[in-house]
Design a protein around this motif. Structure first.
Motif, PDB file in Angstrom:
ATOM      1  N   THR A   1       0.853  -1.187   0.000  1.00  0.00           N
ATOM      2  CA  THR A   1       0.000   0.000   0.000  1.00  0.00           C
ATOM      3  C   THR A   1       0.890   1.238   0.000  1.00  0.00           C
ATOM      4  O   THR A   1       1.803   1.355   0.813  1.00  0.00           O
ATOM      5  CB  THR A   1      -0.915   0.043   1.244  1.00  0.00           C
ATOM      6  OG1 THR A   1      -0.098  -0.053   2.412  1.00  0.00           O
ATOM      7  CG2 THR A   1      -1.904  -1.109   1.220  1.00  0.00           C
TER       8      THR A   1
ATOM      9  N   LYS B   1       0.082   9.571  -1.783  1.00  0.00           N
ATOM     10  CA  LYS B   1       1.226   9.417  -2.682  1.00  0.00           C
ATOM     11  C   LYS B   1       1.002   8.285  -3.678  1.00  0.00           C
ATOM     12  O   LYS B   1       1.937   7.607  -4.055  1.00  0.00           O
ATOM     13  CB  LYS B   1       2.487   9.103  -1.860  1.00  0.00           C
ATOM     14  CG  LYS B   1       2.868  10.160  -0.874  1.00  0.00           C
ATOM     15  CD  LYS B   1       3.695  11.203  -1.512  1.00  0.00           C
ATOM     16  CE  LYS B   1       4.162  12.181  -0.438  1.00  0.00           C
ATOM     17  NZ  LYS B   1       5.065  13.137  -0.895  1.00  0.00           N
ATOM     18  N   ASP B   2      -0.230   8.040  -4.089  1.00  0.00           N
ATOM     19  CA  ASP B   2      -0.517   6.955  -5.024  1.00  0.00           C
ATOM     20  C   ASP B   2       0.054   7.314  -6.393  1.00  0.00           C
ATOM     21  O   ASP B   2      -0.336   8.310  -6.998  1.00  0.00           O
ATOM     22  CB  ASP B   2      -2.013   6.723  -5.120  1.00  0.00           C
ATOM     23  CG  ASP B   2      -2.358   5.439  -5.840  1.00  0.00           C
ATOM     24  OD1 ASP B   2      -1.432   4.788  -6.350  1.00  0.00           O
ATOM     25  OD2 ASP B   2      -3.541   5.086  -5.890  1.00  0.00           O
TER      26      ASP B   2
ATOM     27  N   LEU C   1      -0.428   5.992  -9.229  1.00  0.00           N
ATOM     28  CA  LEU C   1      -1.323   5.744 -10.356  1.00  0.00           C
ATOM     29  C   LEU C   1      -2.346   6.851 -10.556  1.00  0.00           C
ATOM     30  O   LEU C   1      -3.071   6.854 -11.544  1.00  0.00           O
ATOM     31  CB  LEU C   1      -2.059   4.407 -10.152  1.00  0.00           C
ATOM     32  CG  LEU C   1      -1.152   3.180 -10.081  1.00  0.00           C
ATOM     33  CD1 LEU C   1      -1.982   1.940  -9.847  1.00  0.00           C
ATOM     34  CD2 LEU C   1      -0.352   3.036 -11.358  1.00  0.00           C
ATOM     35  N   ILE C   2      -2.421   7.785  -9.635  1.00  0.00           N
ATOM     36  CA  ILE C   2      -3.388   8.876  -9.745  1.00  0.00           C
ATOM     37  C   ILE C   2      -2.650  10.149 -10.143  1.00  0.00           C
ATOM     38  O   ILE C   2      -1.740  10.598  -9.444  1.00  0.00           O
ATOM     39  CB  ILE C   2      -4.141   9.083  -8.419  1.00  0.00           C
ATOM     40  CG1 ILE C   2      -4.928   7.830  -8.074  1.00  0.00           C
ATOM     41  CG2 ILE C   2      -5.054  10.299  -8.506  1.00  0.00           C
ATOM     42  CD1 ILE C   2      -5.624   7.894  -6.743  1.00  0.00           C
ATOM     43  N   ALA C   3      -3.045  10.711 -11.281  1.00  0.00           N
ATOM     44  CA  ALA C   3      -2.441  11.964 -11.742  1.00  0.00           C
ATOM     45  C   ALA C   3      -3.046  13.122 -10.952  1.00  0.00           C
ATOM     46  O   ALA C   3      -4.258  13.281 -10.898  1.00  0.00           O
ATOM     47  CB  ALA C   3      -2.686  12.150 -13.231  1.00  0.00           C
ATOM     48  N   ARG C   4      -2.227  13.894 -10.339  1.00  0.00           N
ATOM     49  CA  ARG C   4      -2.705  15.024  -9.538  1.00  0.00           C
ATOM     50  C   ARG C   4      -2.482  16.322 -10.309  1.00  0.00           C
ATOM     51  O   ARG C   4      -1.441  16.534 -10.907  1.00  0.00           O
ATOM     52  CB  ARG C   4      -1.928  15.094  -8.223  1.00  0.00           C
ATOM     53  CG  ARG C   4      -2.010  13.831  -7.426  1.00  0.00           C
ATOM     54  CD  ARG C   4      -2.933  14.010  -6.260  1.00  0.00           C
ATOM     55  NE  ARG C   4      -2.928  12.794  -5.459  1.00  0.00           N
ATOM     56  CZ  ARG C   4      -4.022  12.147  -5.145  1.00  0.00           C
ATOM     57  NH1 ARG C   4      -5.183  12.581  -5.532  1.00  0.00           N
ATOM     58  NH2 ARG C   4      -3.963  11.060  -4.422  1.00  0.00           N
TER      59      ARG C   4
ATOM     60  N   GLN D   1      -6.391  17.614 -14.013  1.00  0.00           N
ATOM     61  CA  GLN D   1      -7.785  17.658 -14.417  1.00  0.00           C
ATOM     62  C   GLN D   1      -8.156  18.960 -15.124  1.00  0.00           C
ATOM     63  O   GLN D   1      -8.878  18.943 -16.107  1.00  0.00           O
ATOM     64  CB  GLN D   1      -8.711  17.463 -13.203  1.00  0.00           C
ATOM     65  CG  GLN D   1      -8.712  16.065 -12.682  1.00  0.00           C
ATOM     66  CD  GLN D   1      -7.672  15.836 -11.604  1.00  0.00           C
ATOM     67  OE1 GLN D   1      -6.976  16.760 -11.225  1.00  0.00           O
ATOM     68  NE2 GLN D   1      -7.550  14.613 -11.140  1.00  0.00           N
TER      69      GLN D   1
ATOM     70  N   GLN E   1      -7.033  18.908 -18.686  1.00  0.00           N
ATOM     71  CA  GLN E   1      -7.808  17.934 -19.452  1.00  0.00           C
ATOM     72  C   GLN E   1      -9.184  18.481 -19.787  1.00  0.00           C
ATOM     73  O   GLN E   1      -9.680  18.298 -20.895  1.00  0.00           O
ATOM     74  CB  GLN E   1      -7.934  16.623 -18.677  1.00  0.00           C
ATOM     75  CG  GLN E   1      -6.632  15.867 -18.590  1.00  0.00           C
ATOM     76  CD  GLN E   1      -6.712  14.687 -17.665  1.00  0.00           C
ATOM     77  OE1 GLN E   1      -7.643  14.562 -16.875  1.00  0.00           O
ATOM     78  NE2 GLN E   1      -5.734  13.817 -17.743  1.00  0.00           N
TER      79      GLN E   1
END
Length: 81
Positions: A21, A26-27, A29-32, A35, A38
């Protein structure tokens, strides 16, 4: 030399530690923060498509605008239910 009987050093057998985990917030795979750009790109692309279609056919342009508006309304309704 027989590769099936070859001794493998113990350091190569030890598994690498895997963090299952990620730390909170700090994942990887998630773009911060992407949005906003986009949304601007999608909105700009929609305007370009409508303008290009409107250049060739006014009726089809109105149909596309109606489809976009109805889609946005339906998406908003289903998200807030």
């Amino acid at each position: 030399m027989n590769l099936l009987l070859q001794e493998i050093p113990a350091s190569e057998l030890a598994p690498q530690t895997i963090q299952e985990t990620p730390p909170p917030g700090k994942d990887p795979l998630i773009a911060r923060g992407l949005q906003r750009e986009q949304y601007f790109a999608i909105f700009g692309l929609a305007i370009i498509v409508i303008a290009a279609v409107g250049f060739f056919s006014r009726r089809l342009e109105y149909a596309l605008i109606l489809a976009f508006v109805l889609s946005a309304v339906l998406i908003a309704v289903f998200l807030f239910i």
